[in-house]
Scaffold this active site. Structure first.
Site, PDB file in Angstrom:
ATOM      1  N   ASP A 110      -4.443  -6.600  -7.781  1.00 50.55           N
ATOM      2  CA  ASP A 110      -4.677  -6.003  -6.472  1.00 50.55           C
ATOM      3  C   ASP A 110      -5.064  -4.543  -6.719  1.00 50.55           C
ATOM      4  O   ASP A 110      -4.975  -4.042  -7.846  1.00 50.55           O
ATOM      5  CB  ASP A 110      -3.406  -6.117  -5.628  1.00 50.55           C
ATOM      6  CG  ASP A 110      -3.691  -6.080  -4.126  1.00 50.55           C
ATOM      7  OD1 ASP A 110      -4.819  -5.745  -3.730  1.00 50.55           O
ATOM      8  OD2 ASP A 110      -2.764  -6.386  -3.348  1.00 50.55           O
ATOM      9  N   HIS A 140       0.829  -1.196   0.000  1.00 47.61           N
ATOM     10  CA  HIS A 140       0.000   0.000   0.000  1.00 47.61           C
ATOM     11  C   HIS A 140       0.872   1.259   0.000  1.00 47.61           C
ATOM     12  O   HIS A 140       0.429   2.316  -0.449  1.00 47.61           O
ATOM     13  CB  HIS A 140      -0.913   0.022   1.230  1.00 47.61           C
ATOM     14  CG  HIS A 140      -1.970  -1.025   1.219  1.00 47.61           C
ATOM     15  ND1 HIS A 140      -1.786  -2.268   1.781  1.00 47.61           N
ATOM     16  CD2 HIS A 140      -3.227  -1.022   0.721  1.00 47.61           C
ATOM     17  CE1 HIS A 140      -2.893  -2.990   1.628  1.00 47.61           C
ATOM     18  NE2 HIS A 140      -3.779  -2.254   0.992  1.00 47.61           N
TER      19      HIS A 140
END
Length: 515
Positions: free
Chosen positions: A263, A191
């Site tokens: 993702d 992230h």
């Protein structure tokens, strides 16, 4: 609109193709107008997050609204159970996560838990679940996988990944093995940055790939890519963008012919270098069929931005038209399959106690010699919960811990929850510090002390705080709710293998002698 400004039929066709390969999220608990327009123009998938969910009945109404626009619409969710839950983001997960299931190591139990999740998702109208994590958590300090993995052993992860896939798909919901080619041996959260796997191709093939192979053998319909660099296969491009990994390895060497989804494409691991537009175009060019977006960048503006980027990439030759057509055809094929499963499989979504059964079986306890009388707790204890900052895959608002269920069993239980900031900001919480000094750290205190930690091995401040507490209260009970750190401090050391609400309930029952 003047005739000269109308989109050409080719532009409209490319816009539909782009809408087919995007899997956007949105804000709100009802269907936004832009999503309805998108579905009419080719949008084939949407993704639900905790922000879209109030309760099961509301979710069922929402998905019915969506399917009124397209009965084969792919409605996806990231419901791993355990620490990563969307359906139960506001109440806490009623099932333990993968680490707990791997610790029990009963594939029938894992299959039953996954089937139970599938029944609930199916009843809610959801057709694709971005789970299970097939990552082998070989790095115990991994900041983003941890308890989301079935464990650190390839054989354990492989057999439970296969069982999870079988259980979920038997309930009519497609499973998605993630994060290919394996996110377990990393030390950076994708992230926020780009993780790198330094292992050789032979090491990856021996340790990280077998769970994905097991998932394929179990019939998994979808594989999710990882935003990580694996130089053994491609020294330049992250896996999500790499033809060497998605085409040569996943499709060629391993023979996967299902849907490949990325993702969250807005994650910094890929956007920091390429931007969200560039990452999206490169992902489809590199072999991904569907692009997940909307975890942090949800809304019409992002959807339009990425649609335009894909269309322009085809027009300028960056993205071969044959490649986006192939991706869109694979998405359409999956949509037809999942739509038929959604309509054909009848489930009632009935509540089950399988989650509590699994959480109880996952408990592991060690008691110091001579401290056997510490449990069960006789009266209401003091509970100190040490809480880390969650990674973005985990909703930080999701209830967890032992204090709440313990107070239900032992009325009068008192508790405090401490973060790193609480313990490092001088004078921030004088009342709390006073409580710790007078009531908790005092060896003469009549109440028992329960210290709850979560992934203590990854957080030096947490380990230090636990050491301080145990130094004054060697009779304390330690409940470890993340990845076990290998040591066993405390008069009694209880490991839950995860921090779900149901794991807290199982631990509280054990501490209070109610099971």
């Amino acid at each position: 609109m003047e005739p000269s400004s109308r989109p050409s039929s080719r532009h409209q066709q490319l816009t539909r193709l782009a809408g087919t390969v995007l899997q956007p999220g949105f804000v709100g608990t009802t269907v936004p107008d832009w999503v309805r327009r998108g579905i009419a123009d080719g949008l084939t998938s949407v993704v639900l997050f905790g922000r879209n969910i109030v309760d099961p009945e509301q979710v069922a109404r929402l998905t019915a609204e969506l399917r009124a626009e397209n009965r084969d619409l792919i409605i996806a969710i990231d419901e791993e159970a355990g620490d990563v839950t969307r359906l139960e983001a506001w109440t806490g997960a009623s099932r333990p996560g993968n680490l707990a299931l791997g610790a029990v190591d009963d594939v029938d139990l894992t299959e039953s838990v996954a089937r139970d999740i599938g029944r609930e998702l199916h009843a809610a109208g959801i057709s694709l679940n971005y789970a299970p994590s097939a990552d082998v958590n070989s790095n115990p300090l991994n900041p983003v996988i941890g308890a989301r993995s079935f464990g650190a052993r390839t054989d354990v992860v492989s057999r439970h990944t296969a069982a999870w896939v079988r259980g979920l798909q038997s309930a009519g919901v497609a499973a998605c093995a993630k994060h290919f080619p394996g996110h377990g041996d990393t030390s950076v959260d994708s992230h926020h940055g780009l993780p790198q796997v330094s292992a050789s191709a032979e090491e990856i093939a021996a340790t990280a790939l077998p769970p994905f192979v097991a998932a394929m053998e179990a019939g998994v319909r979808v594989v999710m890519t990882a935003h990580l660099l694996a130089p053994a296969y491609d020294p330049e491009l992250p896996a999500t963008l790499s033809p060497r990994i998605l085409v040569d390895l996943l499709r060629g060497e391993l023979g996967f012919d299902g849907l490949v989804v990325t993702d969250g494409i807005e994650m910094s691991a890929v956007t920091a270098r390429y931007g969200i537009d560039g990452a999206t175009v490169r992902a489809v060019t590199g072999g991904a069929d569907a692009v997940c977006v909307g975890g942090e960048h949800a809304g019409e503006a992002t959807f339009d931005q990425l649609t335009d980027a894909l269309v322009q990439a085809v027009l300028d030759g960056t993205l071969p038209e044959a490649r986006i057509c192939e991706a869109a055809a694979r998405v359409a094929e999956f949509a037809a399959w999942s739509g038929s499963r959604t309509r054909a499989v009848a489930t009632d979504g009935a509540a089950s106690d399988i989650g509590l059964v699994a959480a109880r079986r996952a408990l592991r306890v060690r008691t110091e010699q001579g401290r056997e009388s510490v449990l069960p707790l006789v009266g209401a204890p003091h509970v100190v919960e040490l809480s880390p900052t969650m990674n973005l895959a985990v909703d930080g608002q999701t209830p967890w811990g032992v204090a709440a269920p313990l107070s239900d069993l032992l009325p009068g239980t008192t508790s405090v929850r401490l973060t790193e900031a609480d313990l490092t900001e001088s004078g921030a919480l004088p009342d709390l510090l006073d409580l710790l000094e007078r009531k908790v750290l005092d060896p003469a205190a009549e109440r028992s002390l329960v210290v709850v930690v979560r992934d203590a091995a990854r957080h030096g401040w947490m380990s230090a705080a636990m050491t301080r507490l145990l130094g004054s209260r060697p009779d304390a009970v330690v409940v470890e709710m993340g990845v076990p750190n290998g040591s066993a401090p405390g008069a009694v050391h209880l490991v839950t293998h995860g921090a779900t609400r149901v794991s807290g309930v199982a631990a509280a029952e054990f501490l209070a002698g109610r099971r």
